[in-house]
Design a protein around this motif. Structure first.
Motif, PDB file in Angstrom:
ATOM      1  N   VAL A  96       5.441 139.424 -54.275  1.00 14.96           N
ATOM      2  CA  VAL A  96       4.115 140.040 -54.219  1.00 14.96           C
ATOM      3  C   VAL A  96       3.072 139.078 -54.750  1.00 14.96           C
ATOM      4  CG1 VAL A  96       2.665 141.914 -55.092  1.00 14.96           C
ATOM      5  CG2 VAL A  96       5.028 142.374 -54.400  1.00 14.96           C
ATOM      6  N   ASP A  97       3.367 138.465 -55.885  1.00 12.82           N
ATOM      7  CA  ASP A  97       2.394 137.566 -56.494  1.00 12.82           C
ATOM      8  C   ASP A  97       2.101 136.364 -55.608  1.00 12.82           C
ATOM      9  OD1 ASP A  97       2.372 139.292 -58.636  1.00 12.82           O
ATOM     10  OD2 ASP A  97       3.822 138.124 -59.809  1.00 12.82           O
ATOM     11  N   LEU A  98       3.158 135.795 -55.045  1.00 13.10           N
ATOM     12  CA  LEU A  98       2.971 134.616 -54.201  1.00 13.10           C
ATOM     13  C   LEU A  98       2.204 134.956 -52.924  1.00 13.10           C
ATOM     14  CD1 LEU A  98       6.495 132.933 -54.579  1.00 13.10           C
ATOM     15  CD2 LEU A  98       4.335 132.161 -55.572  1.00 13.10           C
ATOM     16  N   LEU A  99       2.533 136.084 -52.326  1.00  8.25           N
ATOM     17  CA  LEU A  99       1.834 136.501 -51.095  1.00  8.25           C
ATOM     18  C   LEU A  99       0.376 136.841 -51.388  1.00  8.25           C
ATOM     19  CD1 LEU A  99       4.643 138.689 -49.457  1.00  8.25           C
ATOM     20  CD2 LEU A  99       3.678 136.584 -48.510  1.00  8.25           C
ATOM     21  N   ALA A 100       0.140 137.490 -52.522  1.00  9.35           N
ATOM     22  CA  ALA A 100      -1.233 137.829 -52.895  1.00  9.35           C
ATOM     23  C   ALA A 100      -2.047 136.571 -53.118  1.00  9.35           C
ATOM     24  CB  ALA A 100      -1.240 138.709 -54.133  1.00  9.35           C
ATOM     25  N   GLU A 101      -1.374 135.555 -53.735  1.00  9.99           N
ATOM     26  CA  GLU A 101      -2.049 134.289 -53.970  1.00  9.99           C
ATOM     27  C   GLU A 101      -2.446 133.627 -52.648  1.00  9.99           C
ATOM     28  OE1 GLU A 101      -0.933 129.976 -55.932  1.00  9.99           O
ATOM     29  OE2 GLU A 101       0.021 131.800 -56.718  1.00  9.99           O
ATOM     30  N   LEU A 102      -1.613 133.847 -51.601  1.00 11.65           N
ATOM     31  CA  LEU A 102      -1.909 133.295 -50.262  1.00 11.65           C
ATOM     32  C   LEU A 102      -2.855 134.209 -49.484  1.00 11.65           C
ATOM     33  CD1 LEU A 102       1.662 132.059 -49.229  1.00 11.65           C
ATOM     34  CD2 LEU A 102      -0.269 130.658 -49.984  1.00 11.65           C
ATOM     35  N   GLU A 103      -3.325 135.294 -50.145  1.00 11.13           N
ATOM     36  CA  GLU A 103      -4.292 136.232 -49.581  1.00 11.13           C
ATOM     37  C   GLU A 103      -3.727 137.092 -48.456  1.00 11.13           C
ATOM     38  OE1 GLU A 103      -7.732 134.025 -48.428  1.00 11.13           O
ATOM     39  OE2 GLU A 103      -8.321 133.608 -50.499  1.00 11.13           O
ATOM     40  N   CYS A 104      -2.405 137.293 -48.493  1.00 12.94           N
ATOM     41  CA  CYS A 104      -1.798 138.241 -47.538  1.00 12.94           C
ATOM     42  C   CYS A 104      -2.231 139.651 -47.928  1.00 12.94           C
ATOM     43  CB  CYS A 104      -0.272 138.101 -47.587  1.00 12.94           C
ATOM     44  SG  CYS A 104       0.583 139.161 -46.400  1.00 12.94           S
ATOM     45  N   ASP A 105      -2.472 140.503 -46.950  1.00 16.35           N
ATOM     46  CA  ASP A 105      -3.042 141.826 -47.218  1.00 16.35           C
ATOM     47  C   ASP A 105      -2.000 142.838 -47.687  1.00 16.35           C
ATOM     48  OD1 ASP A 105      -5.789 141.256 -46.225  1.00 16.35           O
ATOM     49  OD2 ASP A 105      -4.704 140.902 -44.351  1.00 16.35           O
ATOM     50  N   ASP A 106      -0.957 143.025 -46.886  1.00 22.57           N
ATOM     51  CA  ASP A 106      -0.011 144.110 -47.145  1.00 22.57           C
ATOM     52  C   ASP A 106       1.418 143.574 -47.197  1.00 22.57           C
ATOM     53  OD1 ASP A 106      -2.174 145.867 -46.982  1.00 22.57           O
ATOM     54  OD2 ASP A 106      -1.899 146.124 -44.807  1.00 22.57           O
ATOM     55  N   GLY A 107       2.318 144.436 -47.725  1.00 16.85           N
ATOM     56  CA  GLY A 107       3.719 144.067 -47.798  1.00 16.85           C
ATOM     57  C   GLY A 107       4.624 145.234 -47.508  1.00 16.85           C
ATOM     58  N   GLN A 108       5.869 144.892 -47.143  1.00 20.54           N
ATOM     59  CA  GLN A 108       6.865 145.897 -46.785  1.00 20.54           C
ATOM     60  C   GLN A 108       8.218 145.330 -47.150  1.00 20.54           C
ATOM     61  OE1 GLN A 108       6.763 146.949 -42.625  1.00 20.54           O
ATOM     62  NE2 GLN A 108       8.898 147.606 -42.581  1.00 20.54           N
ATOM     63  N   GLY A 109       9.042 146.104 -47.864  1.00 22.39           N
ATOM     64  CA  GLY A 109      10.361 145.607 -48.226  1.00 22.39           C
ATOM     65  C   GLY A 109      11.016 146.459 -49.289  1.00 22.39           C
ATOM     66  N   TYR A 110      12.173 145.979 -49.752  1.00 21.64           N
ATOM     67  CA  TYR A 110      12.981 146.759 -50.680  1.00 21.64           C
ATOM     68  C   TYR A 110      12.283 146.982 -52.018  1.00 21.64           C
ATOM     69  CZ  TYR A 110      16.981 146.216 -47.535  1.00 21.64           C
ATOM     70  OH  TYR A 110      17.823 146.257 -46.484  1.00 21.64           O
ATOM     71  N   LEU A 111      11.313 146.130 -52.365  1.00 22.96           N
ATOM     72  CA  LEU A 111      10.587 146.337 -53.621  1.00 22.96           C
ATOM     73  C   LEU A 111       9.945 147.715 -53.644  1.00 22.96           C
ATOM     74  CD1 LEU A 111       9.329 145.326 -56.307  1.00 22.96           C
ATOM     75  CD2 LEU A 111       7.430 144.423 -54.939  1.00 22.96           C
ATOM     76  N   TYR A 112       9.458 148.131 -52.525  1.00 25.92           N
ATOM     77  CA  TYR A 112       8.765 149.420 -52.444  1.00 25.92           C
ATOM     78  C   TYR A 112       9.718 150.544 -52.065  1.00 25.92           C
ATOM     79  CZ  TYR A 112       4.735 146.295 -52.370  1.00 25.92           C
ATOM     80  OH  TYR A 112       3.820 145.328 -52.667  1.00 25.92           O
ATOM     81  N   SER A 113      10.515 150.327 -51.045  1.00 27.44           N
ATOM     82  CA  SER A 113      11.484 151.355 -50.644  1.00 27.44           C
ATOM     83  C   SER A 113      12.389 150.801 -49.566  1.00 27.44           C
ATOM     84  CB  SER A 113      10.763 152.606 -50.108  1.00 27.44           C
ATOM     85  OG  SER A 113      10.208 152.342 -48.818  1.00 27.44           O
ATOM     86  N   ARG A 114      13.569 151.364 -49.473  1.00 25.67           N
ATOM     87  CA  ARG A 114      14.422 151.121 -48.324  1.00 25.67           C
ATOM     88  C   ARG A 114      14.038 152.114 -47.214  1.00 25.67           C
ATOM     89  NH1 ARG A 114      18.937 147.966 -49.148  1.00 25.67           N
ATOM     90  NH2 ARG A 114      19.214 147.245 -51.320  1.00 25.67           N
ATOM     91  N   ALA A 115      14.665 151.973 -46.067  1.00 23.93           N
ATOM     92  CA  ALA A 115      14.392 152.941 -44.992  1.00 23.93           C
ATOM     93  C   ALA A 115      14.904 154.315 -45.422  1.00 23.93           C
ATOM     94  CB  ALA A 115      15.086 152.499 -43.706  1.00 23.93           C
ATOM     95  N   MET A 116      14.042 155.343 -45.352  1.00 18.38           N
ATOM     96  CA  MET A 116      14.353 156.680 -45.840  1.00 18.38           C
ATOM     97  C   MET A 116      14.378 157.686 -44.696  1.00 18.38           C
ATOM     98  SD  MET A 116      11.741 156.644 -49.117  1.00 18.38           S
ATOM     99  CE  MET A 116      10.347 156.167 -48.086  1.00 18.38           C
ATOM    100  N   THR A 117      15.145 158.738 -44.900  1.00 17.73           N
ATOM    101  CA  THR A 117      15.138 159.828 -43.929  1.00 17.73           C
ATOM    102  C   THR A 117      13.788 160.528 -43.964  1.00 17.73           C
ATOM    103  OG1 THR A 117      15.963 161.431 -45.529  1.00 17.73           O
ATOM    104  CG2 THR A 117      17.607 160.182 -44.260  1.00 17.73           C
ATOM    105  N   LYS A 118      13.580 161.404 -43.037  1.00 17.16           N
ATOM    106  CA  LYS A 118      12.310 162.139 -43.000  1.00 17.16           C
ATOM    107  C   LYS A 118      12.114 162.939 -44.291  1.00 17.16           C
ATOM    108  CE  LYS A 118      10.160 166.187 -41.031  1.00 17.16           C
ATOM    109  NZ  LYS A 118      10.338 167.369 -40.164  1.00 17.16           N
ATOM    110  N   GLU A 119      13.202 163.591 -44.748  1.00 14.12           N
ATOM    111  CA  GLU A 119      13.093 164.419 -45.944  1.00 14.12           C
ATOM    112  C   GLU A 119      12.772 163.575 -47.177  1.00 14.12           C
ATOM    113  OE1 GLU A 119      15.520 164.461 -43.756  1.00 14.12           O
ATOM    114  OE2 GLU A 119      15.136 166.385 -42.768  1.00 14.12           O
ATOM    115  N   ALA A 120      13.472 162.421 -47.277  1.00  7.04           N
ATOM    116  CA  ALA A 120      13.219 161.543 -48.430  1.00  7.04           C
ATOM    117  C   ALA A 120      11.812 160.968 -48.365  1.00  7.04           C
ATOM    118  CB  ALA A 120      14.257 160.416 -48.453  1.00  7.04           C
ATOM    119  N   THR A 121      11.347 160.670 -47.173  1.00  3.02           N
ATOM    120  CA  THR A 121       9.990 160.137 -47.009  1.00  3.02           C
ATOM    121  C   THR A 121       8.957 161.178 -47.403  1.00  3.02           C
ATOM    122  OG1 THR A 121      10.762 158.739 -45.197  1.00  3.02           O
ATOM    123  CG2 THR A 121       8.387 159.076 -45.387  1.00  3.02           C
ATOM    124  N   SER A 122       9.212 162.433 -47.054  1.00  4.50           N
ATOM    125  CA  SER A 122       8.279 163.508 -47.414  1.00  4.50           C
ATOM    126  C   SER A 122       8.206 163.658 -48.932  1.00  4.50           C
ATOM    127  CB  SER A 122       8.722 164.829 -46.770  1.00  4.50           C
ATOM    128  OG  SER A 122       8.659 164.733 -45.351  1.00  4.50           O
TER     129      SER A 122
END
Length: 778
Positions: free
Chosen positions: A739-765
């Motif tokens: 996150v820090d390195l990407l933010a330093e490169l001015e990347c806007d958004d991120g997606q990955g295991y740091l935030y969450s793995r792929a979740m079912t609909k119920e878990a996502t809700s």
């Protein structure tokens, strides 16, 4: 052409010009043929009338009138002989009627000159002569109605007026009586003439109809004679032709089509090919035995065009009172039937385009292989890039290319090597020996095929090039069942195609296992798609600077009761290859939109956007814009809460079509993201031309970011995206360092295991509900 007619239609009104001419010509000729009778009447009646007017003080007029009418009658008789050659024109008919008018006027003049000075019996005789002239003339002109009516009208009116004037002048009741009789006779003759004219016209109409039908029948008969495929023939007791069809005589080069003194059997024997020798002997024996024969098929090389023709012949001996009279029979042109029969026989074993062996022939040969004394190698050849040739230059060029490939495959093939076309752009080269075939020979043959096939080919005005992928299987090493060679070579060919094409792959047990597993996956996948067992799971996307939730990417997940959890990279690629991705893609899009609609209610102030991948196959086979529009309408999801993800590979097949579709989606209000940027066919041209909203940096670039903090690829992608006004999101963010390195490169958004793995609909809700609760407590 003809219909019921009135008095005014006795002429030629409404008739075509040629028919009208025939009608007038017939009327004139029919009248002229009656002129002898009328000439005799004028020659006799005129002197008789003159004799009764003689001695009444007008002898000079009597002589003059008599000589004039006789000479005029003979003159018109001779002049009408020229009319006999008439074409039936209106001009000729008018002249004919005018002469008739003057002829009748002569008689009326005689009545006017001599009737008033006659008395007693003379007046009665003159009246009788005039009546006879009236009847004779009307009868003579009966074939030409207008001429006859003109003659009748002039005499009736003229003679009646003479009698009437005499009656009024002299006060004689006899003259009045003659006046009445003249009118009555004229009316009676007029009716007779009219009825005769109508009858003649009906007869003419019927004749015309009959002529038309006769012409049609004649044309049909002539056409039948020319097009018929069966003809009669006949010989005398010595076998000499009495009659024969011209078509057969032409094929046999008979002089001028003459049949006199031509021996039929000798004629056929001299012109038939060697293939017909047995049939000729059968024919000779039948003639010698005076026996009936059937289905004697003779092949003849036509001297007219050099083509080979077949004649089917049958005949029967003819007897009269026990004495043999000769043969009578039928020739039938069997060329079309024989050609069709041979074509069917050919196509049963050979390919119609290349003339190579076909699948049926190869399967028969394979089934005959014996493991004890046969060794064989099957090289299944499939052309790489052939579809592009068809699409670019048309199927005609594609067919010609296949013929060239067939020729190249047959080059340098030994006697024990078969070449076949199995269908489409798939060929088989079959090496067949009675001793083991070395690996070196197999390899050399396969390499030689690849080299020959990949050479540039000049096809009409185009220069085209394809390559070859080859699957190889051996008998009896790989199987002891000959027919299994095809399926094994096909398995090896499939591996060659998947491995990148333009290569040679040998069958082995591992390939068979992989393909068996793949077939199992396909069967289970069909069931799963049909039953809706593949569900979307969701991985969250966040702003790198503050961790704020922005949306979710829908990821397909399949947990099969037999196969267990199947990786997406396995079943998605199979779904694309089998076309199941179309139904599966619609199912996942609909489910994602339904779920996103519910999440918008959980976070109404900042509802998350759902991102859904659209496969290149979907773009190629379906109306993606229509599908997205329909699903949004049915689920009620606002367009701004849906993001469509496409990969760079989708732009390769039909860039203009895809660009138009993406523009339509953008106009709907849907966001568009370019997935896995930098891993495929990156091109700056489509970045500026397409209505993109976001670039996704592939996780392969992100995973090594910590080891190369100034990663130039990630930095370049971010800067490029921002320069084009695009949001940039990085995949594979696994820890805070990323996150820090990407933010330093001015990347806007991120997606990955740091935030969450792929979740079912119920878990996502639940995940969204927790974030919404935390936001409300702040």
């Amino acid at each position: 052409m003809f219909s019921s007619f009135s008095f005014g239609e006795l002429g030629t009104r409404g008739l075509p010009i040629d028919v009208a001419n025939r009608l007038r010509r017939g009327q004139i000729r029919g009248t002229i043929e009656q002129m002898r009778v009328m000439l005799l009447g004028n020659t006799l009646f005129a002197p008789a009338l003159s004799m009764n007017a003689w001695g009444q003080g007008r002898d000079g007029l009597v002589v003059l009138w008599t000589v004039a009418i006789v000479l005029f009658s003979w003159w018109i008789f001779y002049s009408w002989t020229t009319y006999y050659q008439t074409t039936g024109s209106e001009k000729d008919m008018r002249g004919f009627v005018i002469q008739t008018f003057f002829n009748s006027l002569f008689w009326t003049t005689g009545m006017a000159l001599f009737y008033p000075v006659a008395s007693g019996d003379q007046k009665a005789i003159i009246t009788a002569i005039m009546a006879g002239s009236l009847a004779l003339g009307t009868t003579g002109f009966s074939h030409a109605p207008w001429a006859g009516m003109t003659y009748l009208a002039v005499q009736t009116v003229g003679n009646a007026l003479v009698a009437l004037i005499c009656g009024l002048t002299l006060g004689s009741s006899t003259d009045f009586l003659i006046f009445v009789l003249m009118i009555a006779a004229g009316v009676s003759l007029f009716n007779a003439t009219l009825e005769g004219a109508k009858a003649a016209r009906v007869a003419f109409n019927n004749h015309e109809r009959l002529s038309e039908k006769s012409e049609v029948v004649e044309l049909l008969l002539k056409d039948y004679e020319e097009q018929a495929t069966e003809w009669l023939w006949q010989t005398d007791k010595n076998g000499h032709l009495l009659s024969a069809p011209a078509q057969v005589l032409e094929m046999c080069a008979s002089q001028g089509g003459q049949t006199d003194s031509i021996d039929l059997v000798e004629l056929l024997a001299a012109n038939c090919t060697k293939a017909a020798e047995e049939d000729i002997r059968q024919l000779q024996q039948a003639f010698a035995d005076k026996a009936e024969f059937h289905d004697v098929r003779l092949s003849i090389q036509s001297p007219v065009d050099g083509e080979l023709r077949w004649i089917l012949m049958k005949g029967r001996p003819q007897f009269e009172r026990g004495a043999f009279q000769g043969f009578r029979g039928i020739f039938a042109d069997a060329t079309a039937a024989v050609v069709a029969e041979r074509k069917v026989q050919f196509l049963a074993s050979f390919d119609g385009l290349t003339a190579l062996l076909n699948r049926n022939s190869i399967q028969k040969k394979l089934s005959e292989l014996q493991a004890d004394d046969h060794y064989a190698v099957a090289l299944l050849v499939d052309l790489d890039g052939f579809k592009q040739v068809n699409d670019s230059y048309g199927h005609h060029i594609g067919d010609l290319l296949l013929k060239k490939v067939a020729e190249r495959l047959q080059e340098n093939t030994s006697e024990n090597t078969w070449v076949a076309r199995l269908g489409g752009d798939e060929f088989l080269v079959m090496m067949n020996r009675d001793e083991p075939i070395s690996a070196a020979e197999i390899s050399w043959t396969a390499q030689s095929i690849c080299e020959r096939v990949s050479q540039l080919a000049k096809v009409e005005d185009f220069v085209v090039q394809v390559s070859a992928s080859i699957g190889v299987s051996r008998f009896p090493e790989d199987t002891r069942q000959g027919l299994e060679l095809l399926s094994m070579s096909d398995m090896a060919l499939y591996e060659a195609k998947n491995a990148g094409r333009d290569r040679i792959t040998y069958f082995n047990a591992e390939i068979q296992n992989r393909l068996s597993e793949r077939n199992t996956v396909i069967d289970r996948l069909k069931r799963a798609v049909r039953n809706g067992e593949i569900e979307p799971h969701y991985q969250s996307q966040h702003v790198l600077s503050d961790g704020r939730l922005t949306g979710f990417e829908a990821l397909a997940r399949w947990d099969d009761e037999v196969l267990g959890a199947v990786r997406p990279d396995v079943f998605i690629s199979i779904a694309e290859q089998t076309g199941l991705i179309v139904e599966l893609g619609e199912h996942l899009l609909r489910r994602a939109c339904e779920d996103a609609t519910q999440w918008a209610e959980l976070m109404p102030k900042a509802p998350p956007v759902v991102s859904v991948n659209i496969s290149p196959v979907q773009f190629a086979r379906t109306d993606v814009t229509g599908l997205v529009s329909r699903v949004l309408h049915e689920t009620g999801l606002p367009p701004e809460l849906l993001e469509v993800e496409v990969t760079e590979g989708v732009l390769i097949a039909s860039r203009e079509k895809i660009a138009a579709t993406l523009q339509e989606l953008s106009e709907l209000g849907v966001s568009i993201a370019l997935d896995d940027f930098g891993t495929g066919y990156s091109s700056l041209s489509y970045l500026k031309d397409l209505p993109l909203n976001r670039l996704k940096i592939d996780q392969s670039f992100v995973k090594d970011l910590s080891r190369t903090a100034s990663n130039p690829i990630v930095s370049t992608i971010v800067q490029l995206g921002h320069n084009l006004g695009l949001n940039v999101i990085a995949e594979g963010v696994e820890d805070q360092t990323d996150v820090d390195l990407l933010a330093e490169l001015e990347c806007d958004d991120g997606q990955g295991y740091l935030y969450s793995r792929a979740m079912t609909k119920e878990a996502t809700s639940r995940y969204i509900a927790e974030i919404a609760l935390q936001a409300s407590q702040q």
